[in-house]
Design an enzyme around this catalytic site. Structure first.
Site, mmCIF file in Angstrom:
data_model
loop_
_atom_site.group_PDB
_atom_site.id
_atom_site.type_symbol
_atom_site.label_atom_id
_atom_site.label_comp_id
_atom_site.label_asym_id
_atom_site.label_seq_id
_atom_site.Cartn_x
_atom_site.Cartn_y
_atom_site.Cartn_z
ATOM 1 N N ALA A 189 0.858 -1.175 0.000
ATOM 2 C CA ALA A 189 0.000 0.000 0.000
ATOM 3 C C ALA A 189 0.899 1.232 0.000
ATOM 4 C CB ALA A 189 -0.916 -0.005 1.214
ATOM 5 N N GLU A 198 -1.146 -9.284 -0.254
ATOM 6 C CA GLU A 198 -2.583 -9.460 -0.022
ATOM 7 C C GLU A 198 -3.354 -9.544 -1.335
ATOM 8 O OE1 GLU A 198 -3.622 -7.285 4.091
ATOM 9 O OE2 GLU A 198 -2.518 -6.023 2.696
ATOM 10 N N GLU A 253 4.049 -5.291 7.632
ATOM 11 C CA GLU A 253 3.377 -4.116 8.191
ATOM 12 C C GLU A 253 3.780 -3.806 9.631
ATOM 13 O OE1 GLU A 253 0.552 -5.379 4.861
ATOM 14 O OE2 GLU A 253 1.931 -6.339 6.271
#
Length: 258
Positions: free
Chosen positions: A64, A112, A132
């Protein structure tokens, strides 16, 4: 439809969706997730298999977009996670087979994204993981749940707690990817796999995917009942009649998806 951060191309019944932000290592910002959700939700009905890959030669999706996430509030983070979950749920729930061609970094949101596909193949230079926790957060697009279902709870905990990045060979060893290919052969391999799938009855493939996905979260008796119903309903299709007739006549079947 024209997109800024993704490319969608079709080759007959096969679609290839490329996350195309190579300067940002294809990181998933809000706009990219919105485009991904839109594209997946409006695939032509003629498409019967999908390959997802990354633009450029370094990344599938590096994660992300941290530059977007760094300053958002908890409420905004909730909305960002909801967007990612919607996009990946749309991918996971497609009634067609989906293949991740992991051609480089697949970290965080990239891993993911791959996990939301049915099949994962990786190039020799791929790196996969959910790091993360090294940023003070946890996976937010389904990684804690999908990784656990693929590699098991204890292995998923090890990977998520440590934030370890796996090379392609290790990812294959633990069952995170199916095969590891030289970089210049990865997409061709994924197309070949898709080609094998596309020769089969599209309704049957779709039903098999549905039964596997829904059955995985049920006890064996309920899952077997789901299979029984799925098996039976296909006998009302033209594809079943054509497939069995073609077998008896020793010729290739001409499936129509009806």
């Amino acid at each position: 439809m024209a997109y800024e951060n993704i490319r969608l191309e079709t080759e007959d019944a096969l679609a290839i969706l490329t996350i195309d932000r190579p300067k940002a290592l294809n990181a998933l910002n809000s706009k990219t997730l919105q485009e991904l959700e839109s594209a997946l939700g409006s695939l032509p009905t003629t498409v019967r298999a999908l390959i997802i890959t990354g633009g450029g030669d370094k990344a599938f999706v590096a994660g992300a977009d941290i530059s977007e996430m760094a300053s958002i509030s908890a409420a905004q983070a909730r909305e960002f996670a909801a967007l990612g979950h919607r996009a990946f749920a749309t991918l996971e729930q497609l009634p067609i087979p989906t293949i991740a061609a992991v051609n480089g970094f697949a970290l965080g949101g990239g891993c993911e994204l791959a996990l939301a596909c049915d099949l994962i193949y990786a190039s020799e230079k791929a790196k996969l993981g959910l790091p993360e926790v090294s940023l003070g957060v946890i996976p937010g697009f389904g990684g804690t749940q999908r990784l656990t279902r693929v590699v098991g709870k204890m292995r998923a905990k090890e990977l998520i707690f440590s934030g370890e990045r796996l090379d392609a060979a290790k990812a294959r060893e633990i069952g995170l990817v199916l095969e590891v290919l030289p970089a210049d052969q990865l997409l061709a391999h994924c197309k070949a796999v898709a080609g094998k799938i596309l020769k089969n009855g599209p309704l049957a493939v779709s039903q098999a995917k549905r039964v596997i996905e829904f059955g995985a979260d049920q006890d064996l008796r309920a899952a077997n009942e789901l299979e029984r119903q799925g098996f039976a309903v296909l006998f009302g299709s033209e594809d079943q009649k054509e497939g069995m007739k073609a077998f008896l006549e020793k010729r290739p079947a001409g499936f129509t998806g009806k």
